[in-house]
Design an enzyme around this catalytic site. Sequence first.
Site, mmCIF file in Angstrom:
data_model
loop_
_atom_site.group_PDB
_atom_site.id
_atom_site.type_symbol
_atom_site.label_atom_id
_atom_site.label_comp_id
_atom_site.label_asym_id
_atom_site.label_seq_id
_atom_site.Cartn_x
_atom_site.Cartn_y
_atom_site.Cartn_z
ATOM 1 N N ARG A 16 49.658 1.373 91.268
ATOM 2 C CA ARG A 16 48.784 1.703 92.395
ATOM 3 C C ARG A 16 47.423 2.267 91.984
ATOM 4 O O ARG A 16 46.541 2.445 92.809
ATOM 5 C CB ARG A 16 49.507 2.674 93.337
ATOM 6 C CG ARG A 16 50.476 1.950 94.259
ATOM 7 C CD ARG A 16 51.286 2.910 95.079
ATOM 8 N NE ARG A 16 52.324 3.561 94.283
ATOM 9 C CZ ARG A 16 52.995 4.631 94.667
ATOM 10 N NH1 ARG A 16 52.711 5.208 95.824
ATOM 11 N NH2 ARG A 16 53.937 5.143 93.898
ATOM 12 N N GLU A 152 68.244 10.609 95.871
ATOM 13 C CA GLU A 152 66.955 9.940 95.996
ATOM 14 C C GLU A 152 66.736 9.486 97.433
ATOM 15 O O GLU A 152 67.687 9.150 98.133
ATOM 16 C CB GLU A 152 66.897 8.733 95.044
ATOM 17 C CG GLU A 152 66.822 9.124 93.578
ATOM 18 C CD GLU A 152 65.621 10.005 93.272
ATOM 19 O OE1 GLU A 152 64.485 9.533 93.387
ATOM 20 O OE2 GLU A 152 65.827 11.188 92.929
ATOM 21 N N ARG A 331 17.650 16.381 74.504
ATOM 22 C CA ARG A 331 18.695 15.652 73.781
ATOM 23 C C ARG A 331 19.155 16.438 72.552
ATOM 24 O O ARG A 331 18.564 17.450 72.188
ATOM 25 C CB ARG A 331 18.171 14.266 73.410
ATOM 26 C CG ARG A 331 17.969 13.377 74.652
ATOM 27 C CD ARG A 331 17.200 12.125 74.317
ATOM 28 N NE ARG A 331 17.796 11.415 73.186
ATOM 29 C CZ ARG A 331 17.146 10.541 72.433
ATOM 30 N NH1 ARG A 331 15.873 10.261 72.682
ATOM 31 N NH2 ARG A 331 17.757 9.945 71.418
HETATM 32 C C1 UD1 Z 1 61.266 10.873 90.586
HETATM 33 C C2 UD1 Z 1 62.617 11.509 90.839
HETATM 34 C C3 UD1 Z 1 62.591 12.176 92.207
HETATM 35 C C4 UD1 Z 1 61.477 13.195 92.260
HETATM 36 C C5 UD1 Z 1 60.152 12.539 91.919
HETATM 37 C C6 UD1 Z 1 59.083 13.576 91.785
HETATM 38 C C7 UD1 Z 1 64.229 10.169 89.641
HETATM 39 C C8 UD1 Z 1 65.268 9.146 89.741
HETATM 40 N N1 UD1 Z 1 63.612 10.501 90.758
HETATM 41 O O1 UD1 Z 1 61.118 9.849 91.548
HETATM 42 O O2 UD1 Z 1 63.838 12.803 92.453
HETATM 43 O O3 UD1 Z 1 61.432 13.771 93.552
HETATM 44 O O4 UD1 Z 1 60.241 11.854 90.663
HETATM 45 O O5 UD1 Z 1 57.858 12.942 91.614
HETATM 46 O O6 UD1 Z 1 63.980 10.684 88.560
HETATM 47 N N2 UD1 Z 1 59.164 6.809 84.198
HETATM 48 C C9 UD1 Z 1 59.324 6.295 82.934
HETATM 49 N N3 UD1 Z 1 60.210 5.296 82.748
HETATM 50 C C10 UD1 Z 1 60.955 4.778 83.770
HETATM 51 C C11 UD1 Z 1 60.766 5.318 85.058
HETATM 52 C C12 UD1 Z 1 59.865 6.339 85.240
HETATM 53 O O7 UD1 Z 1 58.675 6.719 81.990
HETATM 54 O O8 UD1 Z 1 61.754 3.870 83.511
HETATM 55 C C13 UD1 Z 1 58.181 7.900 84.398
HETATM 56 C C14 UD1 Z 1 57.023 7.421 85.249
HETATM 57 O O9 UD1 Z 1 55.948 7.006 84.424
HETATM 58 C C15 UD1 Z 1 56.670 8.653 86.034
HETATM 59 C C16 UD1 Z 1 57.951 9.464 86.102
HETATM 60 O O10 UD1 Z 1 58.798 8.922 85.110
HETATM 61 O O11 UD1 Z 1 55.724 9.438 85.363
HETATM 62 C C17 UD1 Z 1 58.612 9.428 87.456
HETATM 63 O O12 UD1 Z 1 58.952 8.117 87.761
HETATM 64 P P1 UD1 Z 1 58.819 7.546 89.214
HETATM 65 O O13 UD1 Z 1 59.280 6.154 89.220
HETATM 66 O O14 UD1 Z 1 57.488 7.832 89.769
HETATM 67 O O15 UD1 Z 1 59.916 8.429 89.967
HETATM 68 P P2 UD1 Z 1 60.007 8.706 91.489
HETATM 69 O O16 UD1 Z 1 60.564 7.527 92.161
HETATM 70 O O17 UD1 Z 1 58.744 9.240 91.997
#
Ligand code: UD1
Length: 458
Positions: A16, A152, A331
Amino acid sequence: MQELDIVILAAGKGTRMRSHIPKVLHPLAGKPMVQHVLDTAAMLNPARTQVVIGHGADQLRNALADQAVTFAVQTEQKGTGHAVAQALEQLGNGKVLILYGDVPLLKRESLSELLAQVDEQHMGLLTVTLDDPTGYGRIERNDAGEAVAIVEQKDASSAQLAITECNTGIMVMTSAQLKRWLPQLSADNAQGEYYLTDVIALAAAEGIKVCTAQPKHAVEVEGVNNRAQMARLERVYQRQLADKLMEQGVALADPDRLDVRGRLTCGHDVFIDVGCVFEGDVELGEGVRIGPYCVIKNSTIGAESVVDTHSVIDGCVAAGLNQIGPFARLRPGTRLAVKAKVGNFVETKNAEVGEGSKINHLSYVGDARLGRDVNVGAGTITCNYDGANKHHTEIGDDAFIGSNTALVAPVTVGKGATVAAGSTIAEDVTDDALVLTRGRQIEKQDWLRPTKASSLTK
Ligand code: UD1
Ligand code: CA
């Protein structure tokens, strides 16, 4: 004390953001988001810090090459639990703190309580209560009020969706607990992902207490998914810096119209008008006044100096009582002695300007040293570049350089010398001499201008 491992998740794509730059490398206050997280992490004195990378892995490796971190690669993004699992191999035997590369405003203070509580019988979870919990994992508590699971959004019942206590994702446990729990995760859920959040239920099932804490301000745990959130956190961060400056005695015309991308150190009674940007290390001495819309980078401005509107200053040292701008461009390598003045539409570079000397308008002074009380007239240019090399100009104390003078470097103008306006000076000028190189003025009286030839005569 037990050693600490920190694991920072940063493998996600950040779709996004609509950007070719990995999300966590987008700058907040001039510094990549993930660097803010690393800086907070470093304050906790971890034994190791691992960054889990995936999307844009090479860009992240490069950007963080000089950091005390190791990388764990998650080639496919199969969920937060799967991401942390990539870091297991390099973990020590102490505590493990999970942080996020896209949650940049978290403060160390919000973690200390959780870190202190963790042992084989306790883990720690940072939660936040939100008016609108949409999208977040919800914290389920039992009748005794203990956190027993995270559900979740996409897996939640309507009763669970009504819970406003949310998962920040930030948690601490022992390395042994994590190693025990991660292999037990399943992807049998609405998103088909390995949820890190499922470790809470595993802890509860083992009778391990989940200790919770909340950050002082909810914004500390806010993540960035798009440009609008990024811009919002930028303003929050800038406002925090502005508030700190005001506490220290700095007067800000508008604390919401200031941008500090680095470190700004101010003496008492500094005044900063609207729209200024400070980058790198900037020091403003006591009583310094900065006019509106100035950009100042890696510079020191001495006490009681005035920098007038729309000036751009980079890599300069002004000793104090200086007058700069409006519309000045200083500068790198510019050194102003006390009371030196650099006025409008003047550009300086690698230039030493002596005490009380003035370059008031429309000049370029580069690779030059000016003594004290030199007056440089409007339109003076140091011709420092011959197309291949840069050359030096030296101007002695009390010299007077007339307007529209070209000083062809290398050249020296002696002390007390006077250069007449419109001169091109290519040879050294002796102390106290008057020099002029312009043509004599010729006058023809009662001059008749030519007239157009009549068309009949052609
Ligand atoms: C996650 C939490 C949710 C919490 C929220 C807070 C889980 C399952 N859910 O959801 O409970 O309320 O964060 O913002 O953990 N990432 C990886 N590898 C992956 C997936 C994610 O590195 O395979 C990293 C992403 O880059 C990101 C973070 O983990 O920085 C969170 O991932 P995201 O998919 O945004 O989780 P949410 O669905 O927001
Ligand atoms: Ca998220």
